[in-house]
Design a protein around this motif. Structure first.
Motif: not given
Lengths: 328, 369
Positions: A44-45, A48, A281, A284-285, A288, A296, A299-300, A303, A306-307
């Protein structure tokens, strides 16, 4: 001497009834949920964020600018979108803060684990272990709160000292003498957040050292340090590395504590006492809250980066753990 | 005269330990540390070292200096041993100090905001920087509990299933499942939040407690799975064999013999998972946001929680709102502590029962033979 021939073990056949097969199917499906979930998150990441990666390519990782063209969404849609998204400084910031944290946390964790396991009086052993578990469960938010309200005063003093004495080294130099929100202070707070995690893994590995080996060491006239150095440390080395990697994963992905401790500045900075920094991280917060749709997606994408980083760190860690866990 | 030889009760024989540290030695050690503490305090008064950190440094240095001085008359091996001992203890001291500081400073900074109504009021008619005798944290506690309950309902069955898979079925995927569970434990909480935002929140069209609960579930699943596996591993194989010997199939053995044995342990797994996620902030900032009043509906819209309460209070930045953030932290830490003690109690009971139960069964069967 007659040799006794060991008869070959009988072949075992297992026939599962239908109910068993259903049961095994359900259990397997349940066990695979984690796998599916992890795959879902990853795909999904990727899905998106693919647009962002197609548009910015590698620039997304190396660039130094984050600008969201939010006016366009409000009014003039005709104007071309001038947003630029890239997270280079944040990736560097994550690595810098996490490195500082690990440099502080690893020696403290090894010391703490050795102390609990081998030096602490037996009467407080259980208390210490319970406290360690509890400390590992203190929310990172509270670490952040403590960091900014209590620890910063101490951290600034240490930072000033480092700057006074070692300021001629580039990493300890500063542009403005304002140390409160520097990666060094944030790294110290992050270290105190990581220490319980790493310590509890290390302690557990140390506690599994075979008692016979330690006793053998004593019986040969070794001192406690001799036993630790020649038996406990080699036996637990990979476990400690794994614990440190788990801690590193945590440090790289930490959000709120860094959010509270650091000013986000989009600039490559290696001066750990300067008040610039940030990590992926917390960015992102931070971004957001008032993000546009395109932001967004960006940001994803952040993410996703980072993931991937933390996943690699954690897979290495869990690989080490699995390879070295003694089979019972 | 008939002599009755009483067999010594095995459990009551205490091994002699001539090497054990005598009480006198321990008392002198304690006294010495106290003297060092005083000396360190004196040093902080006369040198640039100041404050708590200066005192701690002075204390550790004095301790090290004493060890070095006294170790000089020892042999090389003992000297090294003594130095290592003091270095390890100092490192441990430095490792433990931050947690103590957190507990103490939370208590000192937060107690002012605690009043009897704090747990039962919400912030609907109170502004963030009102006097501390108004408002409260009730809505946040309720919201946190709702989301944690959702997360538990989702993860407990899945965690137990994966535990059963790893211990009972031991299929071809055992390695993979364990590996994935371990790796998942490292998914950054903010990424879990982003994922749930992009799926649940955007498809529902609004922020909700449900989304927050699902995000917490993603973070809780690895903890619960791993603890469940650890607990199920403790079930002795004899019990499984007994089940099979009585003619039970695998599913019956698993569901009616193995699982009931570790009921308390599985509860512990769930509670430990709860203790781990109840303070997660980042995912909730992205999925459930914050509210100022009591909300009981997890799908109706934003739902407050303790972490977001603390976060919002702190970010507001006035004197009273920061004090509220600390009071909220006390409540949060108390909740974590409560769940922890609960888990420990249940886990401890379970452990004892299994050990004693099995031991007793073995000894009685031996006795009847």
């Amino acid at each position: 001497m007659t040799t006794v021939e060991t008869p070959a073990p009988r072949e075992m056949t297992v026939i599962y009834s239908r109910a068993d097969r259903v049961f095994r199917g359900i259990v397997t499906a349940g066990a695979l949920t984690s796998l599916i979930l992890l795959g879902l998150i990853a795909s999904f990441l990727v899905y998106r964020s693919s647009g962002i990666f197609r548009e910015f390519g590698l620039k997304f990782i190396t660039g130094t600018e984050w600008f969201s063209d939010s006016f366009r969404e409000v009014g003039d849609e005709a104007r071309p979108d001038s947003s630029v998204f890239s997270i280079g400084p944040m990736i560097v910031g994550s690595v810098v803060v996490a490195t500082i944290a690990m440099l502080i946390a690893v020696p403290l964790s090894i010391g703490g684990a050795l102390y609990i396991e081998f030096y602490a009086p037996r009467s407080i052993y259980r208390v210490l272990v319970a406290m360690l578990d509890l400390a590992a469960a203190i929310p990172s938010l509270i670490f952040g709160l403590w960091g900014i309200e209590i620890f910063t005063a101490f951290g600034v003093r240490w930072a000033t000292f480092l700057n006074d004495r070692l300021g001629f080294l580039p990493i300890f130099s500063v542009e403005f003498e304002n140390f409160g929100r520097s990666p060094f202070v944030a790294g110290c707070v992050l270290a105190s957040l990581v220490v319980p995690i790493t310590t509890s893994v290390a302690r557990e590995v140390y506690s599994r050292t075979p008692r016979d080996l330690i006793d053998t060491c004593y019986a040969l006239g070794g001192s406690k340090w001799g036993a630790i150095r020649s038996v406990v440390m080699p036996y637990g080395r990979s476990g400690v590395i794994a614990g440190a990697m788990l801690g590193l994963g945590r440090a790289l992905g930490e959000t709120v504590a860094i959010y509270l401790m650091l000013n986000l500045v989009f600039k490559y900075s290696y001066q750990i006492l300067d008040s610039t920094g940030g990590n992926v991280a917390s960015m992102i917060a931070l971004k957001f809250g008032e993000a546009t749709d395109r932001e967004i997606s960006a940001l994803i994408a952040a993410g996703l980066v980072l993931f991937i980083i933390t996943l690699i760190v954690n897979m290495v860690a869990s690989n080490i753990v699995q390879r070295t866990t003694p089979r019972s | 005269m008939s002599t009755v030889v009483q067999s010594p009760d095995q459990s009551k024989v205490e091994p002699q330990r001539p090497w054990a540290v005598k009480r006198v030695v321990r008392a002198t050690n304690g006294l010495r540390l106290a003297v060092f503490a005083v000396i360190a305090a004196g040093i902080t008064l006369v040198t640039p070292l100041a404050n708590a950190d200066g005192w701690a440094l002075a204390f550790l240095l004095v301790n090290l200096a004493w060890t070095l001085a006294t170790a000089a008359r020892l042999g090389a091996k003992e000297r090294r041993d003594a130095i290592v001992r003091v270095v390890v203890s100092s490192l441990a001291f430095l490792a433990f100090v931050p947690w103590l500081s957190i507990f103490v400073s939370t208590a000192l900074k937060g107690y002012k905001g605690l009043y009897p109504g704090y747990l039962f009021n919400d912030m609907r008619i109170t502004s963030y920087d009102d006097e501390l005798t108004f408002g409260g944290v009730g809505h946040a506690v309720v919201g946190s509990l709702i989301m944690v309950a959702i997360a538990t309902i989702l993860t407990l069955p899945l965690g137990i299933l994966s535990g059963i898979y790893l211990t009972e079925i031991r299929g071809r995927l055992t390695f993979l499942v364990r590996f994935i569970v371990q790796s998942m434990a490292g998914v950054p909480s903010v990424v879990a939040g982003l994922f749930i935002f992009a799926t649940v929140v955007q498809s529902m069209g609004r922020y909700s407690g449900l989304a927050g609960g699902v995000a917490l579930a993603v973070l809780m699943l690895p903890t619960v799975s791993r603890t469940a596996e650890e607990v199920l591993k403790l079930v002795p194989d004899d019990l499984r064999s007994a089940g099979y010997a009585l003619g039970a199939r695998q599913w019956r053995t698993a569901l009616m013999v193995v699982l009931p044995t570790v009921r308390a342990g599985l509860t512990t797994a769930a509670i430990l998972g709860v203790a781990r996620v109840i303070g997660e902030t980042a995912p909730l900032l992205l999925t459930s946001l914050n509210t100022n009043g009591f909300v009981w509906n997890p799908i109706g819209g934003t739902l407050g929680s303790l972490p977001t309460y603390i976060f919002a209070m702190f970010m507001y930045g006035s004197e009273y709102s920061v004090a509220r953030a600390w009071s909220g932290s006390i409540v949060l830490l108390a909740l974590v502590l409560f769940f922890f003690l609960l888990a420990r109690r249940l886990g401890g009971r379970n452990e004892r029962r299994t050990r004693v139960g099995v031991g007793k069964a073995a000894s009685t069967s031996a006795g009847t033979k």
